[in-house]
Design a protein around this motif. Structure first.
Motif, PDB file in Angstrom:
ATOM      1  N   SER A  77       0.837  -1.144  -0.005  1.00 13.08           N
ATOM      2  CA  SER A  77      -0.006  -0.077   0.118  1.00 13.08           C
ATOM      3  C   SER A  77       0.907   1.195  -0.001  1.00 13.08           C
ATOM      4  O   SER A  77       2.035   1.059  -0.047  1.00 13.08           O
ATOM      5  N   SER A 105      -7.764  -5.697   2.011  1.00 14.23           N
ATOM      6  CA  SER A 105      -9.027  -5.196   1.732  1.00 14.23           C
ATOM      7  C   SER A 105      -9.189  -4.547   0.228  1.00 14.23           C
ATOM      8  O   SER A 105     -10.375  -5.120  -0.510  1.00 14.23           O
ATOM      9  N   ALA A 106      -8.078  -4.093  -0.178  1.00 15.22           N
ATOM     10  CA  ALA A 106      -8.206  -3.466  -1.690  1.00 15.22           C
ATOM     11  C   ALA A 106      -8.501  -4.777  -2.731  1.00 15.22           C
ATOM     12  O   ALA A 106      -9.060  -4.766  -3.596  1.00 15.22           O
ATOM     13  N   GLY A 109     -11.731  -6.084  -2.848  1.00 22.77           N
ATOM     14  CA  GLY A 109     -12.511  -4.975  -3.697  1.00 22.77           C
ATOM     15  C   GLY A 109     -12.162  -5.665  -5.029  1.00 22.77           C
ATOM     16  O   GLY A 109     -13.069  -5.315  -6.009  1.00 22.77           O
ATOM     17  N   CYS A 125     -13.137  -1.582  -0.636  1.00 16.35           N
ATOM     18  CA  CYS A 125     -12.373  -0.430  -0.842  1.00 16.35           C
ATOM     19  C   CYS A 125     -12.270   0.738   0.072  1.00 16.35           C
ATOM     20  O   CYS A 125     -11.360   1.102   0.405  1.00 16.35           O
ATOM     21  N   LYS A 137      -4.803   2.696  -5.659  1.00 16.74           N
ATOM     22  CA  LYS A 137      -5.497   1.395  -6.288  1.00 16.74           C
ATOM     23  C   LYS A 137      -6.775   1.196  -5.610  1.00 16.74           C
ATOM     24  O   LYS A 137      -7.781   0.876  -6.191  1.00 16.74           O
ATOM     25  N   ALA A 138      -6.879   1.381  -4.313  1.00 12.95           N
ATOM     26  CA  ALA A 138      -8.067   1.321  -3.750  1.00 12.95           C
ATOM     27  C   ALA A 138      -9.065   2.553  -4.095  1.00 12.95           C
ATOM     28  O   ALA A 138     -10.366   2.238  -4.395  1.00 12.95           O
ATOM     29  N   ARG A 141     -10.327   1.593  -7.638  1.00 12.37           N
ATOM     30  CA  ARG A 141     -11.333   0.584  -7.847  1.00 12.37           C
ATOM     31  C   ARG A 141     -12.828   0.977  -7.283  1.00 12.37           C
ATOM     32  O   ARG A 141     -13.799   0.542  -7.680  1.00 12.37           O
ATOM     33  N   ARG A 142     -12.681   1.639  -6.265  1.00 12.41           N
ATOM     34  CA  ARG A 142     -13.920   2.261  -5.838  1.00 12.41           C
ATOM     35  C   ARG A 142     -14.402   3.130  -6.614  1.00 12.41           C
ATOM     36  O   ARG A 142     -15.754   3.243  -6.807  1.00 12.41           O
TER      37      ARG A 142
END
Length: 239
Positions: A77, A105-106, A109, A125, A137-138, A141-142
């Motif tokens: 991260s 978590s990401a 997602g 995310c 990246k989170a 993706r969100r």
């Protein structure tokens, strides 16, 4: 020392499960990868408080190469060793756990996104961003998941994430152009969704109003709603 040793074991077990999940994800076995990532996340201590990032660090394969190949997932991260927890000083263990939770978590997602479960992708995310609010990246993706949901509120959220991404990305990053294109794409979609949902809401209110006003010999046709130029409507009575 016992607590630190236990956390070290948890981190190690989570890392093994993350690696298994990465292999499954790359081979297109997204449902199995999801289970592996979720199991890895379950090995980690719960979040104490939200982590705030002191600066943004971009790791090449995460932010550049992954965009060229859908079946790559994250191993790092953007949290740096000098980041700290709000209100309380961060220990090295806190930082490592936050990094691990954010990554898992990401990646969860990413699995939900591949599986078409966009609402769950947004939720996971968002969890990643609680541990690392600047996790590129989170955020990507969100934003993409919110685009897929395609409602006024979700498209507005996607706009906010893309706008925030532009403040995080270095000007030399190839993701800048992509993000700017995404922002231009989402803006008219959000405006169209706003008009559609507003019309639907007014039609529902009109139907409800007619059922009540009919008792007095009136209908909503006696009331004219005109845009007031400030994002709202003005109502005028017409006998």
């Amino acid at each position: 020392m016992k607590e630190n040793r236990d956390v070290t074991i948890c981190l190690s077990e989570a890392d093994v499960l993350k690696s298994q999940g990465n292999d499954l994800f790359r081979s297109g076995r997204w449902g199995e990868a999801l289970v592996a990532y979720q199991s890895g996340l379950g090995q980690l201590p719960k979040r104490k408080q939200k982590v705030t990032s002191g600066k943004v660090e971009f790791n090449g394969p995460i932010d550049d190469d992954e965009d060229k190949e859908d079946n790559k997932v994250d191993n790092e991260s953007s949290i740096n060793d000098d980041d700290s927890l709000e209100a309380t000083p961060a220990t090295e263990t806190d930082i490592l756990c936050s990094k691990a939770r954010a990554i898992l978590s990401a990646n969860i997602g990413a699995c939900h996104l591949k599986l078409g479960d966009y609402k769950s992708a947004v939720e996971t995310c968002s969890q990643a961003l609680l541990d690392d609010p600047r996790y590129v990246k989170a955020l990507q993706r969100r934003a993409l998941s919110n685009e897929k949901i395609n409602s006024w509120s979700s498209l507005t959220s996607a706009q906010e994430d893309y706008t925030f991404l532009l403040t995080l990305l270095p000007t030399s990053s190839p993701l800048v152009k992509e993000t700017e294109q995404s922002l231009r794409r989402v803006k008219p979609l959000a405006e169209a969704a706003q008009k559609t949902e507003t019309t639907e809401m007014l039609n529902k209110l009109k139907g409800l109003g007619n059922s009540i006003l009919g008792n007095f010999g009136l209908s909503t046709d006696n009331f004219k709603f005109e845009p007031n130029g400030q994002g709202g409507y003005s109502m005028n009575f017409s006998p």
